[in-house]
Design an enzyme around this catalytic site. Structure first.
Site, PDB file in Angstrom:
ATOM      1  N   SER A  39      36.260 -69.014  59.484  1.00  0.00           N
ATOM      2  CA  SER A  39      36.472 -68.006  58.441  1.00  0.00           C
ATOM      3  C   SER A  39      37.229 -68.660  57.298  1.00  0.00           C
ATOM      4  CB  SER A  39      37.294 -66.842  58.998  1.00  0.00           C
ATOM      5  OG  SER A  39      37.825 -66.057  57.954  1.00  0.00           O
ATOM      6  N   ASP A  84      34.274 -61.211  64.531  1.00  0.00           N
ATOM      7  CA  ASP A  84      33.347 -60.356  63.810  1.00  0.00           C
ATOM      8  C   ASP A  84      33.783 -58.924  64.059  1.00  0.00           C
ATOM      9  OD1 ASP A  84      31.196 -60.185  62.036  1.00  0.00           O
ATOM     10  OD2 ASP A  84      29.797 -59.667  63.630  1.00  0.00           O
ATOM     11  N   HIS A 104      41.618 -52.322  66.439  1.00  0.00           N
ATOM     12  CA  HIS A 104      40.582 -53.060  67.165  1.00  0.00           C
ATOM     13  C   HIS A 104      40.919 -54.559  67.175  1.00  0.00           C
ATOM     14  CE1 HIS A 104      39.863 -52.578  62.951  1.00  0.00           C
ATOM     15  NE2 HIS A 104      38.803 -53.340  62.900  1.00  0.00           N
ATOM     16  N   ARG A 105      41.334 -55.092  66.008  1.00  0.00           N
ATOM     17  CA  ARG A 105      41.633 -56.533  65.905  1.00  0.00           C
ATOM     18  C   ARG A 105      42.887 -56.875  66.702  1.00  0.00           C
ATOM     19  NH1 ARG A 105      41.474 -56.198  60.946  1.00  0.00           N
ATOM     20  NH2 ARG A 105      39.239 -56.068  60.754  1.00  0.00           N
ATOM     21  N   TYR A 148      36.931 -49.072  55.248  1.00  0.00           N
ATOM     22  CA  TYR A 148      36.723 -47.657  55.538  1.00  0.00           C
ATOM     23  C   TYR A 148      38.021 -46.921  55.884  1.00  0.00           C
ATOM     24  CZ  TYR A 148      31.910 -49.366  55.866  1.00  0.00           C
ATOM     25  OH  TYR A 148      30.698 -49.947  55.586  1.00  0.00           O
ATOM     26  N   GLY A 184      44.415 -64.593  55.120  1.00  0.00           N
ATOM     27  CA  GLY A 184      45.228 -63.699  55.956  1.00  0.00           C
ATOM     28  C   GLY A 184      44.967 -63.940  57.434  1.00  0.00           C
ATOM     29  N   LYS A 185      43.686 -64.083  57.781  1.00  0.00           N
ATOM     30  CA  LYS A 185      43.333 -64.345  59.189  1.00  0.00           C
ATOM     31  C   LYS A 185      43.884 -65.705  59.620  1.00  0.00           C
ATOM     32  CE  LYS A 185      39.061 -61.689  59.344  1.00  0.00           C
ATOM     33  NZ  LYS A 185      37.594 -61.744  59.392  1.00  0.00           N
TER      34      LYS A 185
HETATM   35  P1  IMP Z   1      34.910 -58.821  58.875  1.00  0.00           P
HETATM   36  O1  IMP Z   1      34.395 -59.021  60.253  1.00  0.00           O
HETATM   37  O2  IMP Z   1      36.396 -59.029  58.775  1.00  0.00           O
HETATM   38  O3  IMP Z   1      34.113 -59.547  57.832  1.00  0.00           O
HETATM   39  O4  IMP Z   1      34.706 -57.270  58.523  1.00  0.00           O
HETATM   40  C1  IMP Z   1      33.433 -56.700  58.370  1.00  0.00           C
HETATM   41  C2  IMP Z   1      33.523 -55.359  57.674  1.00  0.00           C
HETATM   42  O5  IMP Z   1      33.853 -54.352  58.618  1.00  0.00           O
HETATM   43  C3  IMP Z   1      34.599 -55.258  56.601  1.00  0.00           C
HETATM   44  O6  IMP Z   1      34.129 -55.718  55.366  1.00  0.00           O
HETATM   45  C4  IMP Z   1      34.859 -53.754  56.578  1.00  0.00           C
HETATM   46  O7  IMP Z   1      33.857 -53.072  55.833  1.00  0.00           O
HETATM   47  C5  IMP Z   1      34.702 -53.374  58.034  1.00  0.00           C
HETATM   48  N1  IMP Z   1      36.002 -53.451  58.738  1.00  0.00           N
HETATM   49  C6  IMP Z   1      36.346 -54.300  59.737  1.00  0.00           C
HETATM   50  N2  IMP Z   1      37.616 -54.096  60.133  1.00  0.00           N
HETATM   51  C7  IMP Z   1      38.080 -53.096  59.350  1.00  0.00           C
HETATM   52  C8  IMP Z   1      39.362 -52.447  59.261  1.00  0.00           C
HETATM   53  O8  IMP Z   1      40.328 -52.759  59.968  1.00  0.00           O
HETATM   54  N3  IMP Z   1      39.448 -51.487  58.335  1.00  0.00           N
HETATM   55  C9  IMP Z   1      38.424 -51.118  57.533  1.00  0.00           C
HETATM   56  N4  IMP Z   1      37.231 -51.692  57.547  1.00  0.00           N
HETATM   57  C10 IMP Z   1      37.052 -52.682  58.466  1.00  0.00           C
END
Ligand code: IMP
Length: 196
Positions: free
Chosen positions: A8, A69, A180-181, A154, A12-13
């Site tokens: 990635s 992801d 979730h993360r 969202y 931040g990550k």
């Molecule tokens: P990524 O896996 O970090 O690229 O996230 C993919 C997409 O999922 C993001 O661009 C958001 O649209 C949505 N998403 C993932 N995690 C979150 C969150 O914690 N809050 C809000 N949207 C999220």
């Protein structure tokens, strides 16, 4: 310290994973430091995309790799936007367009149950037959009017049961603890404590 490449470019990550994995003797480096281009994410499941990203980074660098992801799954929409969460409203990606499309899709739907999903994959090498896979889910419901200005994506529309608040209204640490993360990371770390 053992080097671990993060699939990635998100600063931040990188900081968060770097801090959490330092006690396990991992130095977390971004794939950009090795000129690794972004991997394709052609799959319809989070886990397949996370595996593809981790394998791509491990192949290109010869190092162990970590990928994540994540996205939003809405029950009444058959799990959409799912792996398309970042670009649900089209290109270029925009939170405002994504949220507008989500609300339009849900306009005549009463069942507003939804959950966020995050999958983490840690691969020792590109041919690792048993990568560590950790998955977190955060359940809630989608509301029609946005509330709060924290978080991203969202979050202003995602109501957290039992709190009366959207994710965008929750304090930052509270989101990290419940999300979730956060859950996926806690599981990954528990697994690393058992030995890699
Ligand atoms: P990524 O896996 O970090 O690229 O996230 C993919 C997409 O999922 C993001 O661009 C958001 O649209 C949505 N998403 C993932 N995690 C979150 C969150 O914690 N809050 C809000 N949207 C999220």
């Amino acid at each position: 310290m053992k080097k671990l490449v993060l699939a990635s470019g998100n600063a931040g990550k990188l900081r968060e994973f770097g801090q959490l994995l330092a006690p396990f003797d991992f130095e977390v480096l971004p794939q950009s430091a090795f000129n690794v281009p972004e991997a394709d994410e052609p799959h319809v499941t989070f886990v397949e995309n996370a595996i593809a990203k981790a394998r791509h980074a491990a192949l290109q660098t010869g190092l162990p790799a970590l990928a994540d992801d994540s996205g939003l799954c809405v029950s009444a929409l058959g799990g959409a936007p799912g792996v398309f969460s970042a670009r649900y409203g089209g290109e270029p990606k925009s939170d405002a367009r994504n949220n507008a499309k989500l609300l339009a899709d849900l306009a005549s739907i009463k069942d507003r149950r939804a959950h966020y999903v995050a999958v983490l994959v840690l691969m020792r090498s590109a041919s690792d037959p048993q990568p560590i896979i950790a998955q977190g889910e955060w359940h809630g419901e989608i509301i029609d009017a946005p509330r709060g200005d924290g978080g991203f994506g969202y979050d202003p529309y995602f109501l957290v049961p039992g709190t009366g608040m959207t994710v965008a209204e929750l304090p930052h640490e509270e989101k990290n603890r419940r999300s979730h993360r956060g859950q996926a990371l806690a599981l990954l770390i528990a697994r690393l404590r058992l030995g890699m």
